[in-house]
Design an enzyme around this catalytic site. Structure first.
Site, PDB file in Angstrom:
ATOM      1  N   CYS A  60       1.210  -0.702   0.214  1.00 33.77           N
ATOM      2  CA  CYS A  60      -0.080  -0.625   0.088  1.00 33.77           C
ATOM      3  C   CYS A  60       1.174   1.285  -0.125  1.00 33.77           C
ATOM      4  O   CYS A  60       1.460   2.023   0.803  1.00 33.77           O
ATOM      5  CB  CYS A  60      -0.877   0.214   0.826  1.00 33.77           C
ATOM      6  SG  CYS A  60      -1.905   1.453   1.207  1.00 33.77           S
ATOM      7  N   CYS A  67      -0.224   4.246   2.192  1.00 30.12           N
ATOM      8  CA  CYS A  67       0.062   4.403   3.242  1.00 30.12           C
ATOM      9  C   CYS A  67       1.014   4.127   3.984  1.00 30.12           C
ATOM     10  O   CYS A  67       1.668   4.767   5.131  1.00 30.12           O
ATOM     11  CB  CYS A  67      -0.590   2.201   4.411  1.00 30.12           C
ATOM     12  SG  CYS A  67      -2.338   1.832   3.288  1.00 30.12           S
ATOM     13  N   ASP A  68       1.983   3.719   3.152  1.00 32.14           N
ATOM     14  CA  ASP A  68       3.622   3.429   3.904  1.00 32.14           C
ATOM     15  C   ASP A  68       4.593   4.087   2.820  1.00 32.14           C
ATOM     16  O   ASP A  68       5.450   4.820   2.944  1.00 32.14           O
ATOM     17  CB  ASP A  68       3.923   2.547   3.465  1.00 32.14           C
ATOM     18  CG  ASP A  68       2.433   1.035   4.527  1.00 32.14           C
ATOM     19  OD1 ASP A  68       2.122   1.877   5.382  1.00 32.14           O
ATOM     20  OD2 ASP A  68       2.724  -0.368   3.943  1.00 32.14           O
TER      21      ASP A  68
END
Ligand code: NAP
Length: 306
Positions: A132, A135-136
């Site tokens: 992701c 997300c990261d």
């Protein structure tokens, strides 16, 4: 507790199905194990959903979809479904907290990113391996990262990662991308992104975390190390079909086979969204599936339980 319709999964398809079911006057329960939105909740920006002429953040769109369904009175239960009993006319949904029954089910468990299947991939998940970018990506400020894949997700993520990283390598096993042209053009214009064609990752290098990759050129077989701090994997999706394995007809990967009414091989059980075998897995097709499945479930209830 007997409901008209139970929807399993609060993603785009499920929330849309719920909205349509409530508008149809159905006593409806949606059960979601984590959070609303599914894959769009981890998507940075959505710019191809009609009507949103300015890009909208994935999490924001997910919240809007949930709010929209709730506005029509959709009941949402946050609990994990652990079993589906599909043999009888009344279907039973078992969760960690209880049992619920319904005249019709709409399955919307969606899909999740596929893994490459490399030796240290699972071990280094969260230590340099990610599925992701949204997300990261921010963890890789001024670092070098690689992303594997050649579809919309990989190309879109490469552009997103370039906002944070110093350098982004897009590693693709062929010499042509399957991503849409508009996304490709955006990526090719970004000087921070380098595409490594005809290349696969043979090994993740590093002791405690990702320190690099062993790459192989599939045309000439040559190998080389690439120093990177992060590996993002965007090679497609796999269905969340554990609950229905052996119970409903799927293709060999586990995507559910349905007709144009979203009906599965079991009467009273419908499917919608990324869990369904179809030619295009996108937000618009998930929403469309949800609407069709909901109307089909309502017709089924009217005919079978009149
Ligand atoms: P995808 O379209 O299935 O593409 C997967 C890519 O990964 C392909 O390029 C494939 O290579 C490659 N790949 C597959 N297995 C591999 C392996 N084991 N090793 C190396 N490479 C591998 O998946 P996606 O990009 O995640 O997209 C999934 C769906 O979501 C699509 O329908 C897509 O249109 C949609 N989506 C849309 C948007 C958007 O509209 N903005 C954004 C994201 C996703 P080959 O090309 O050689 O097969």
């Amino acid at each position: 507790m007997l409901k008209d319709i139970i929807i399993v999964g609060g993603r785009v398809a499920g929330l849309t199905a719920g909205l349509y079911a409530k508008r149809g006057g159905m006593d409806t329960l949606l059960i979601e194990k984590m959070f609303s939105g599914g894959q769009i909740a981890t998507t940075y920006m959505v710019e191809n959903y009609p009507g949103f002429d300015e890009p909208i953040g994935g999490p924001e769109l997910a919240m809007k979809l949930e709010a929209h369904a709730r506005k029509f009175g959709l009941e949402i239960l946050y609990d994990e479904v652990i079993e589906l009993k599909l043999d009888d006319k009344i279907k039973t949904v078992v969760t960690t907290g209880g049992e619920y029954q319904a005249k019709a089910l709409i399955l919307c468990m969606g899909a999740q990113p596929k893994m490459l299947g490399l030796e240290k991939e699972e071990l280094f998940r969260g230590r340099g391996v990610s599925y992701c970018a949204t997300c990261d990506g921010a963890f890789y400020k001024e670092k070098d990262v690689a992303i594997v894949g050649g579809g919309d997700t990989a190309v879109e993520d490469a552009v997103f990662l370039a906002q944070h990283a110093r350098k982004v390598y897009l590693i693709h096993r062929r010499d042509a991308l399957r991503a849409s042209k508009i996304l490709q053009n955006r990526m090719f214009q970004n000087p921070k992104i380098e595409v490594l064609w005809n290349t696969v990752v043979d090994e993740i290098l590093g002791e405690q975390e990702v320190e690099g990759l062993l790459l192989r050129n599939v045309k000439d077989g040559t190998k080389r190390d690439l120093k990177v701090d992060g590996l993002f994997v965007a090679i497609g999706i796999q269905p969340n079909s554990e609950l229905i394995r052996g119970k409903i007809t799927t293709n060999e990967i586990g995507f559910v086979i349905a007709d144009e009414n979203m009906a599965t091989n079991i009467p009273g059980v419908f499917v919608a969204g990324d869990l369904r075998q179809k030619p295009l897995w996108q937000i618009i097709t998930a929403a469309a599936d949800g609407a069709v499945a909901s109307i089909s479930a309502q017709r089924y209830i009217m005919e079978e339980f009149a």
